[in-house]
Design an enzyme around this catalytic site. Structure first.
Site, PDB file in Angstrom:
ATOM      1  N   HIS A  98       0.829  -1.215   0.000  1.00 52.27           N
ATOM      2  CA  HIS A  98       0.000   0.000   0.000  1.00 52.27           C
ATOM      3  C   HIS A  98       0.856   1.255   0.000  1.00 52.27           C
ATOM      4  O   HIS A  98       1.935   1.286   0.612  1.00 52.27           O
ATOM      5  CB  HIS A  98      -1.006  -0.004   1.156  1.00 52.27           C
ATOM      6  N   ASP A 100      -0.646   4.378   0.664  1.00 52.88           N
ATOM      7  CA  ASP A 100      -1.203   5.419   1.535  1.00 52.88           C
ATOM      8  C   ASP A 100      -0.540   5.332   2.912  1.00 52.88           C
ATOM      9  O   ASP A 100       0.101   4.337   3.247  1.00 52.88           O
ATOM     10  CB  ASP A 100      -2.728   5.300   1.647  1.00 52.88           C
ATOM     11  N   ASP A 131       6.029   1.973   6.664  1.00 48.78           N
ATOM     12  CA  ASP A 131       4.663   1.450   6.506  1.00 48.78           C
ATOM     13  C   ASP A 131       3.948   2.231   5.414  1.00 48.78           C
ATOM     14  O   ASP A 131       3.360   3.244   5.683  1.00 48.78           O
ATOM     15  CB  ASP A 131       3.935   1.563   7.849  1.00 48.78           C
ATOM     16  N   GLU A 164      -5.328   1.331   2.340  1.00 48.27           N
ATOM     17  CA  GLU A 164      -5.120   0.303   3.371  1.00 48.27           C
ATOM     18  C   GLU A 164      -5.328   0.866   4.762  1.00 48.27           C
ATOM     19  O   GLU A 164      -5.929   0.218   5.621  1.00 48.27           O
ATOM     20  CB  GLU A 164      -3.693  -0.271   3.257  1.00 48.27           C
ATOM     21  N   GLU A 165      -4.867   2.077   4.979  1.00 40.47           N
ATOM     22  CA  GLU A 165      -4.948   2.650   6.325  1.00 40.47           C
ATOM     23  C   GLU A 165      -6.377   3.029   6.705  1.00 40.47           C
ATOM     24  O   GLU A 165      -6.644   3.378   7.861  1.00 40.47           O
ATOM     25  CB  GLU A 165      -4.019   3.875   6.447  1.00 40.47           C
TER      26      GLU A 165
HETATM   27 ZN   LIG Z   1       0.937  -1.046   6.390  1.00 38.80          ZN
END
Ligand SMILES: [Zn+2]
Length: 461
Positions: A98, A100, A131, A164-165
């Site tokens: 991801h 985002d 991340d 995703e977040e």
């Molecule tokens: Zn992540």
């Protein structure tokens, strides 16, 4: 002899590794480019940034040799899909990542600007560095290396999520229809962490998640505390009592039925966690704590991975020296295999409904849910991941569960039966979701090398 195995395979892996190493500066440049895009999916003000980052990634995928498109199905952000399917008969591997990120929070909490990446002390600093942009770049660098040296021994599909977040709403909507771009024999995700810089971890399971909001309302308006205090049910006080009722003093969840579908961890699993997982002291140190708290009879690491939990993530009630007429709590419930979000929601509703005094109303609203995931350790990809990791780190990965959730992974298993290999390169002190997020250059390099080897090994399955 299958591609990727034996001498031919190792020679090709070696060529891909050489290519990846020669391109390290370019990989770092790509990571910095990605961090410069403030791709905060939780903030609608960043829609254009998310789109721009998606376009950058799609262009990159095309440049390295994949067919790639940006799909604007998302409510907030597009996702990017790519494919390279020129190895008839070989397995199809789906790489999910991801682009985002979580909001950066106050600028003052950061040593340097969250969206102006800096490299210092062997780390790339910036929101999203660990991340998941850094881990994503490791995957992309490995794929690029294979494509530039004759192509990988497997077919590849890539999905880069921009939501995703916020729970991957668009992608998860598409999953039940089993779209072609998600069809694969195996998925690979690098969005988890290692135990330390020398000890990789293959994540054996993820907890599911159920987020709910509890609203308590009572009087028509905020009330003068002198005029009414002591004579009415106060929403803030009732909310606190309701929240407090969710746990017994010893830390066990007090909601009737909450543990009904929870199976105790297998003794082998417990033994592995005790041997390879962090001690309580080591687990608690990054939190600055000496003592943990939770379900009796379990280590801190067990409580945070293979046991379910009810977590209070927000409490709100305010009025100036008066009785607030409403109060709100957000709860994050972490689920383990066997538990279903809908069943847990019903149990929680019933628990709360019995405890609301007259004069106030309580409403429980589900905000989000995703199921748990467990990897079958007999899957041949687990041994392949071990063979890929060992030459890079000098040891195979530990097999440990994670307490987090990746909604896409659980859904992919539930809807298509597709297993996901969770092999990530973050470090416990990367500060993900916090100020001063970072990603180690050593993680970027070793992650890339591991992924190069992994694709070689998966081709030999
Ligand atoms: Zn992540």
């Amino acid at each position: 002899m299958p591609l990727g195995g034996g001498r031919t395979g190792s020679a090709r892996t070696a060529a891909a590794l050489r290519h990846a190493r020669a391109r390290r500066p370019r990989s770092l440049a790509l990571l910095r480019d990605l961090i410069r895009h403030p791709t905060v999916s939780a903030d609608p003000a960043h829609r254009a940034d998310l789109r721009a980052c998606a376009e950058l990634l799609a262009a990159h995928l095309r440049r390295i040799g994949l067919d790639a498109v940006t799909v604007r199905a998302g409510r907030v952000a597009p996702y990017v899909t790519g494919a390279w399917l020129r190895r008839p008969g070989a397995p199809v591997v789906l790489v999910y990542g991801h682009y985002d990120v979580q909001p950066a929070g106050p600028r003052s909490a950061w040593a340097t600007h969250p969206f102006r990446p800096t490299v210092r002390g062997g780390y790339v600093h910036g929101r999203g560095a660990g991340d998941d942009k850094g881990q994503l770049v490791a995957q992309l660098a490995a794929i690029e290396a294979w494509l530039a040296t004759g192509g990988p021994p497997v077919n590849l599909r890539i999905v880069l999520d921009g939501e995703e977040e916020i729970g991957s709403p668009a992608l998860r909507d598409h999953l039940p229809g089993r779209p072609a771009f998600l069809r694969a024999d195996l998925a690979v995700v690098s969005d988890t962490r290692m135990r330390d810089a020398h000890t990789p971890v293959l994540v054996t399971g993820l907890r599911g998640s159920l987020a709910v909001r509890l609203d308590v309302t009572g009087p028509a308006t905020d009330l003068h505390a002198g005029a009414y205090g002591g004579a009415v049910a106060e929403p803030a006080q009732v909310l606190c009592a309701l929240v407090a009722s969710l746990h017994r003093p010893d830390g066990r969840v007090a909601v009737a039925g909450f543990y009904d579908d929870v199976r105790p961890p297998h003794p082998d699993t417990r033994a592995r966690l005790a041997r390879d997982g962090p001690t309580d002291q080591r687990f608690l140190a990054p939190a600055g704590l000496r003592y943990g708290h939770g379900e009796p009879g379990h280590s801190a690491f067990e409580r945070a991975t293979v046991r379910p939990a009810v977590v209070v993530t927000a409490l709100q009630a305010a009025a100036r020296a008066a009785v607030p007429h409403r109060a709100r709590a957000d709860l994050g419930i972490r689920l383990v295999p066997g538990q279903r979000p809908a069943t847990v929601f019903r149990a929680l509703s019933a628990h709360l409904a019995q405890r609301v005094p007259r004069g106030v109303r309580a409403r429980l609203t589900p905000l989000f849910s995703c199921g748990p995931y467990r990897m079958d350790l007999r899957d041949p990809s687990v041994a392949a991941a071990s063979r890929a990791t060992t030459p890079v780190f000098g040891r195979p990965p530990l097999l440990l569960p994670s307490g987090g959730s990746i909604p896409f992974v659980g859904d992919l298993a539930a809807t298509a039966g597709t297993r996901t290999l969770l092999l990530g390169f973050g470090l416990p002190d990367d500060n993900i979701h916090a100020p001063d997020e970072r990603f180690a250059l050593s993680s970027l390099h070793r992650g890339t090398d591991t992924c190069v080897r992994l694709y070689g090994e998966l081709g030999a399955l």
